[in-house]
Motif scaffolding. Structure first.
Motif, PDB file in Angstrom:
ATOM      1  N   VAL A 285      28.023 -94.235  50.012  1.00 47.50           N
ATOM      2  CA  VAL A 285      27.484 -93.616  48.751  1.00 47.50           C
ATOM      3  C   VAL A 285      28.403 -94.181  47.635  1.00 47.50           C
ATOM      4  O   VAL A 285      27.522 -94.556  46.789  1.00 47.50           O
TER       5      VAL A 285
ATOM      6  N   GLU B 286      19.296 -95.327  54.003  1.00 46.95           N
ATOM      7  CA  GLU B 286      20.709 -94.368  53.763  1.00 46.95           C
ATOM      8  C   GLU B 286      20.535 -93.081  54.200  1.00 46.95           C
ATOM      9  O   GLU B 286      21.450 -92.476  54.767  1.00 46.95           O
TER      10      GLU B 286
ATOM     11  N   ARG C 182      20.072-100.067  49.954  1.00 44.64           N
ATOM     12  CA  ARG C 182      20.028 -98.755  50.775  1.00 44.64           C
ATOM     13  C   ARG C 182      18.955 -98.699  51.949  1.00 44.64           C
ATOM     14  O   ARG C 182      18.931 -97.879  52.390  1.00 44.64           O
TER      15      ARG C 182
END
Length: 72
Positions: A65, A49, A33
């Motif tokens: 995701v 992210e 992430r």
């Protein structure tokens, strides 16, 4: 425990010249992430992210995701 103890293998990084597609691919492939950005062997930034969510179309963020957060 020290910060270095959980270390496993080579760290995953991305070159500062990489495009969004390369960033997405690296983060999805390694299911991470956050991705350190390297230029000439120096850390110059970090992509998260949240950065992707702010700067990419919804469909790309959704795919990311699903790929990173899906359980194996």
């Amino acid at each position: 425990m020290t910060a270095g103890q959980p270390e496993q293998g080579k760290p995953i990084t991305i070159d500062a010249k990489a495009d969004a597609g390369q960033v997405l691919h690296a983060m999805e492939e390694h299911r991470i992430r956050r991705l350190p950005v390297i230029d000439d062997h120096r850390l110059v930034g970090m992509i998260s992210e949240a950065d992707l969510a702010r700067h990419l179309p919804e469909d790309q963020v959704g795919h990311f995701v699903e790929a990173v957060c899906a359980t194996s």
